[in-house]
Enzyme design. Structure first.
Site, PDB file in Angstrom:
ATOM      1  N   ASP A   1      39.580 -35.648  10.828  1.00 19.62           N
ATOM      2  CA  ASP A   1      39.871 -36.582  11.738  1.00 19.62           C
ATOM      3  C   ASP A   1      41.169 -37.410  11.456  1.00 19.62           C
ATOM      4  O   ASP A   1      41.943 -38.073  12.148  1.00 19.62           O
ATOM      5  CB  ASP A   1      39.012 -37.620  12.688  1.00 19.62           C
TER       6      ASP A   1
ATOM      7  N   GLY B   1      39.463 -42.123  19.865  1.00 26.09           N
ATOM      8  CA  GLY B   1      39.214 -42.676  21.041  1.00 26.09           C
ATOM      9  C   GLY B   1      37.881 -43.388  21.316  1.00 26.09           C
ATOM     10  O   GLY B   1      37.227 -43.685  20.260  1.00 26.09           O
TER      11      GLY B   1
END
Length: 375
Positions: free
Chosen positions: A279, A65
């Site tokens: 991630d 994000g």
């Protein structure tokens, strides 16, 4: 020991709609409105306290994000907590951002607290705006470029993070020269290969072809070499991929994790405290636990995290017999699983073969220079 942690304080939420973003879809893992996926006080405090329990000099890597949506006050509070739990020890922070929300207040904070910034900038406007769009479908170049100039003015250290797609791979010289002409001298290039969200049998159209990426790397490498100061043994520009490759030629451990034998150097924590190994693999079946029930130390030393790291070393016969094995060790794990046509082999294998075949002689010369200079 655990030295660094990648943090997602806003989860996967972002106010841009870059066409190649792989992380935006992760917001579906959590209930509620994505814009409400925010890291709370207890989660933040636990994470910071436990990082100092795991490491004397931890590194906090704030990503998304888009982390700046949390607002500068969130990060001011985070630094206050870090200083409290550090008890005089050294720690560091880095922030990866699209740069759209940076202003003078942010600049003052980032400079004061010595943040290293990674700014997502794909190159000159025509290249950057091809895929990096806002929610209205408009290009974002000017706002990001203005943020880069602001950080230069305020003497905030930053790297430009350029994603290499099927489009930008054709503009190696233009991208490199644009960065150099603007004194954006610290660069990272990240090639894209992602699964097509509408057809799981193929890679997304914006994924970069392996041979094209190899040619891109070598073209940039030649420009990088031309800018090398042989008398002072100093690079005019720093490109993380080349820096890490050169470290391996000198006999050092490369900074870049894709060149390591195993891959479990850090942890990732989502906004609610969920912990993962990487991630690129924030997935339900990859979760190591949640910080409210599982400590960071326990997650880092867990059998699951160790097994994840060893996946990188699980190489096929072609990799094990490759003359360039000690340079890449099979590359990044995620690049083996994003294109079904690769059948578990690294998508960028051909890229690396092309690059090392052409650059090997020059890299050996550089390595000899460094050894003579530093010995």
């Amino acid at each position: 020991m655990l030295q660094s942690i990648v943090l997602k304080p806003m989860g996967a939420f972002c106010n841009l709609r870059c066409k190649y973003c792989f992380y935006l879809e992760k917001q579906a893992l959590y209930e509620g409105t994505p814009s409400g996926h925010r890291m709370g006080e207890e989660t933040l405090r636990k994470m910071i306290e436990q990082m100092f329990a795991c490491s004397n000099n931890p590194t906090f890597v704030w990503q998304g994000g888009e982390p700046t949506i949390m607002g500068v006050d969130f990060f001011k509070h985070a630094v206050e907590l870090q200083k409290h739990y550090a008890k005089g020890r050294i720690f560091s922070n880095s922030l990866q951002t699209h740069g759209m929300l940076l202003d003078q207040q942010w600049a003052d904070f980032l400079r004061k607290e010595n943040f290293l910034v990674g700014l997502s900038l794909d190159g000159p406007q025509a290249v950057h705006d091809y895929y990096r769009l806002d929610a209205l479908g408009k290009g974002t170049f000017q706002a990001v470029y203005d943020s880069a100039l602001l950080m230069q003015q305020e003497k905030i250290p930053f790297n430009v993070l350029a994603t290499i797609s099927d489009y930008s791979v054709n503009y190696a010289k233009e991208i490199y020269q644009f960065f150099v002409e603007n004194d954006f001298l610290f660069m990272q290039f990240s090639p894209i290969v992602e699964l097509d969200p509408e057809n799981s049998q193929q890679a997304a159209a914006y994924s970069v072809d392996a041979l094209d990426y190899g040619r891109f790397l070598y073209e940039v490498f030649e420009l990088w070499v031309k800018d090398f100061d042989y008398e002072k043994l100093k690079q005019k520009t720093s490109i993380r991929w080349f820096d890490s490759v050169l470290q391996s030629y000198v006999g050092m451990t490369p900074d870049h994790c894709i060149f390591h034998k195993t891959c479990n150097d850090y942890l990732v924590m989502e906004h609610n405290g969920d912990i993962f190994s990487c991630d690129f693999f924030v997935e339900k079946d990859r979760k190591l636990g949640n910080i409210h029930q599982t400590s960071l130390y326990k997650a880092f030393t867990s059998a699951e995290h160790t097994a994840f790291g060893l996946e990188k070393a699980n190489l096929n016969a072609e990799c094990r017999s490759c003359e360039w094995l000690k340079q890449c060790y099979g590359g990044c794990i995620k690049d083996r699983v994003r294109d079904p046509k690769d059948h578990g082999h690294n998508h960028f294998c051909e890229s690396y073969r092309y690059f090392f075949k052409n650059a090997d002689g020059t890299l050996k010369e550089f390595a000899d220079l460094y050894r003579r200079y530093y010995q």
